[in-house]
Structure formats: C-alpha cells, structure tokens
Scaffold this active site. Sequence first.
Site, PDB file in Angstrom:
ATOM      1  N   ARG A 125     -22.078  -0.339  -6.466  1.00  0.00           N
ATOM      2  CA  ARG A 125     -20.834  -0.346  -5.654  1.00  0.00           C
ATOM      3  C   ARG A 125     -19.766  -1.285  -6.201  1.00  0.00           C
ATOM      4  NH1 ARG A 125     -24.461  -0.117  -1.071  1.00  0.00           N
ATOM      5  NH2 ARG A 125     -24.658   2.071  -0.492  1.00  0.00           N
ATOM      6  N   GLU A 241      -0.107   2.557  -7.141  1.00  0.00           N
ATOM      7  CA  GLU A 241       0.849   3.617  -7.472  1.00  0.00           C
ATOM      8  C   GLU A 241       1.328   4.402  -6.259  1.00  0.00           C
ATOM      9  OE1 GLU A 241       0.214   5.553 -11.349  1.00  0.00           O
ATOM     10  OE2 GLU A 241       1.039   7.364 -10.435  1.00  0.00           O
ATOM     11  N   ARG A 245       4.986   2.055  -9.693  1.00  0.00           N
ATOM     12  CA  ARG A 245       4.048   2.152 -10.811  1.00  0.00           C
ATOM     13  C   ARG A 245       4.124   3.512 -11.491  1.00  0.00           C
ATOM     14  NH1 ARG A 245      -2.184  -0.053 -11.477  1.00  0.00           N
ATOM     15  NH2 ARG A 245      -2.463   0.814 -13.557  1.00  0.00           N
TER      16      ARG A 245
END
Length: 372
Positions: A125, A241, A245
């Site tokens: 993870r 983003e 970005r």
Amino acid sequence: MAREAERLRVELGERSYDIVIGEGLLADCGRLLAPVLARPRAVVVSDTTVADLYLDEVRRALRDGGIETDAITVPAGEGSKDFDQLRDLLEQLLALRLERRDTVLALGGGVIGDLAGFAAAILRRGIDFVQLPTTLLAQVDSSVGGKTAINSRHGKNLIGAFHQPRLVLADVAALASLPRRQLLAGYAEVLKYGLIGDFAFFEWLEKNAPALLAGDGEALRHAVAVSCRAKAAIVARDERETGDRALLNLGHTFAHALEAEAGYDGGLLHGEAVAVGLAMAFALSAELGLCPSQEVERLTRHLEAVGLPTSPAAVGLGEVEPSVLLAHMQQDKKVSDGRLTFILARGIGQAFISRDVDQARLAALLASRPAA
Ligand code: NAD
Ligand code: GLY
C-alpha cells in the site's frame, strides 16, 4: 574542482522533498540518501543499460553510506512499462522481503522512474522511493512531481498513481554516456518550459542549445535547474493536476496519440513525439487565430536547427488518418465529459489551458500533412 550541487525544494507539506542537481552525485548517493531513508535498506531498480554503466558505483556509494542494498534489473526501453514487467518487479520486491520502511531507488530514465515509482506506490500500500534520474528527460521532467504509471494497450500512462519521491538526485555527469538521440529527445521537454512560460529561457536555449547538446556541463546544469525550478513551482501549486499542472502537457496530447500509433518499441521516442507535439500545438494555436504565425515559425526553426522532428511525416506517421489520431486523443487522461483539453499558446512563453477547441479545425490541422 567540481562545483557545489544546487538544492531545490518541492513544497508539498509533509510530502515535500529536495531536488539536488550537480556532478558526481551518484558516487556520493549513500551520504546524500542516508538522512532521508526511514531505514538503511533499499532496492535499486534499473534497466540493463543503466545497470551496466552505474549500478556498481551506486551500490558501492550506498554501502559506504551504511545502506544495505539489493538490485533488480529490467529490460531497457518503453516496453518495460507494462503489466507483465510490473508484476515481475512487484514479485521480486516481495521475494526480497522489502518492508514498509524500506525504499525503492529508481536508477535510470523515465521508464524506470515511472515503473519503479508505480511499484513503490502500490507495494504494501505504498513504500518510499527515490529518483536517481540518468536521462535528460528524467532529470528535467519525469523524476519530479510524483506521476508514476505504466502503459496500456489503450494508451500511454493510463494505469498509475501520484506518488511523490522522497528525494531526487540529478547527476548531470551521468548524461555524458547518454546517446545523442536520447539527449535530443530530453531536450524537447527542456524546451517545453521556455514555451510554457519563460520566453527568456527560450532565448537562452536558442543561443545555448549547441553547447548543451554537445554535453557542456554548465549548460546542462543550468537547463536542468531552470526546468526543475519551473516544474517544482507548478507541482507545488497543483500536485494532482486539477488546474495549472496541465500546462506541463503542452504538446503531449498530440505526442501521446503519435506514440500510441507508433507502438512502444523504441521506434519513436517520447521526447521526439513531444517535439512534434510542441510544433503541432503552436500550429493549432495559429490555426485558431490565437498565436502569430511568426512564433510558430520561430519554434519550428529552432526544432529543426537542433535536429528534432516537427511533423508526423518526419517521424514516419504522415499517412495516418486524422480520425485515427483523434481516436487516440479521446483516450487522453485530460478528456473530461468527452471533451479534449489542449494546451495552446498566445506566443512563445504564453501557454494556456483550453477546453473548447473546435474539433473540425483540429481535424483540418491533422489532415494538412506538412512535409517531413
Ligand atoms: P528511458 O527511460 O527509456 O531511457 C532512454 C534510454 O536511455 C534507455 O535505453 C536507457 O537504458 C538509456 N539510458 C538511461 N540513462 C542512460 C545513461 N546515463 N547513459 C546511457 N544510456 C542511458 O526513456 P526516457 O526518455 O528517460 O523516459 C521516457 C519515459 O518517461 C516515457 O515512458 C514517458 O512517458 C515518461 N515520462 C514520465 C513523466 C512523468 O511525469 N512521470 C514525464 C515525462 C515522461
Ligand atoms: N510531465 C507532466 C507532469 O508531470 O505533469
């Protein structure tokens, strides 16, 4: 005597990290890395070419820094950014009993950074990783900002995660062994920063590209530092983003479509596709009446002067139907409600995000087939 390394910071709260730019950093990586590792154990992931060149040096430096290492090597090339390679890499990392507090070191170009970074993002993870970029493209772009991914048959980088590195060490001395074609491909991403928002940098590149591409250390350091500073600022503003970005994708919607069409076998390098994409993004901006045609010509002249392609024909894709490229573009990660996002420009250094590009004008541009 080698100049002191430059240290930049990517400001992301608890995920902040440094980018160190200099010469001889790989040989000194044990000392530089020791303070950022949660535990002195790391697995170096690299490709066959990079391993032959730098793996021994890096492992020696890590040992000198008191860091225990293992190494995994994958085949060189874009083909390694796939499910089979990812699965193999994850199984090998698990076989080495990599723990949550251990670190993956990505030693190589953007392929290794993206593959090893994604493996680190999903292993147990999420474990730490560090970027040791050895191509110009990786030093100025892919090692910074935490985008990690593999490709799918549906397109590039469609399966991935945001996972920020703990440190980036950009050793520009490692670029000395990079084949010229690869250096040039990376140069397209350098140029991108000038085109997005830094006209003065574009002018500097017009003057200094010959030195940079001849391997001049000072020119390379400057270009890597300016590029990383620009990218660090954008990533700090918009890590995932949702806004600004996307500017970093200037030329990339075209580039990804060309790459999907060419296949990922090394025939068309990412940076070469980006060069064509930059020229096409400016041509589209002019076609839409947003950008003076002299700016497109100035960019095209510069791309040609350094030896980068400026049209699909120049990379052997001149006969591809516009509908095929448009279909690839529909798989772009920036498609929202079926609409494409394009990065357009009002001029060199004046890029902006546009979500309402007229599809007919885009198709007309794709159909215009400029000569190679
Ligand atoms: P790459 O990793 O395939 O490296 C290019 C070639 O150069 C490889 O054959 C490699 O073995 C060799 N090489 C690497 N370093 C070397 C050295 N110092 N000396 C000699 N040979 C060396 O390709 P790349 O251009 O570095 O990266 C392209 C990848 O980066 C693409 O998959 C692209 O999608 C990805 N990318 C990711 C991001 C991001 O933000 N994550 C940004 C831009 C590009
Ligand atoms: N290379 C584009 C980005 O990192 O956002």
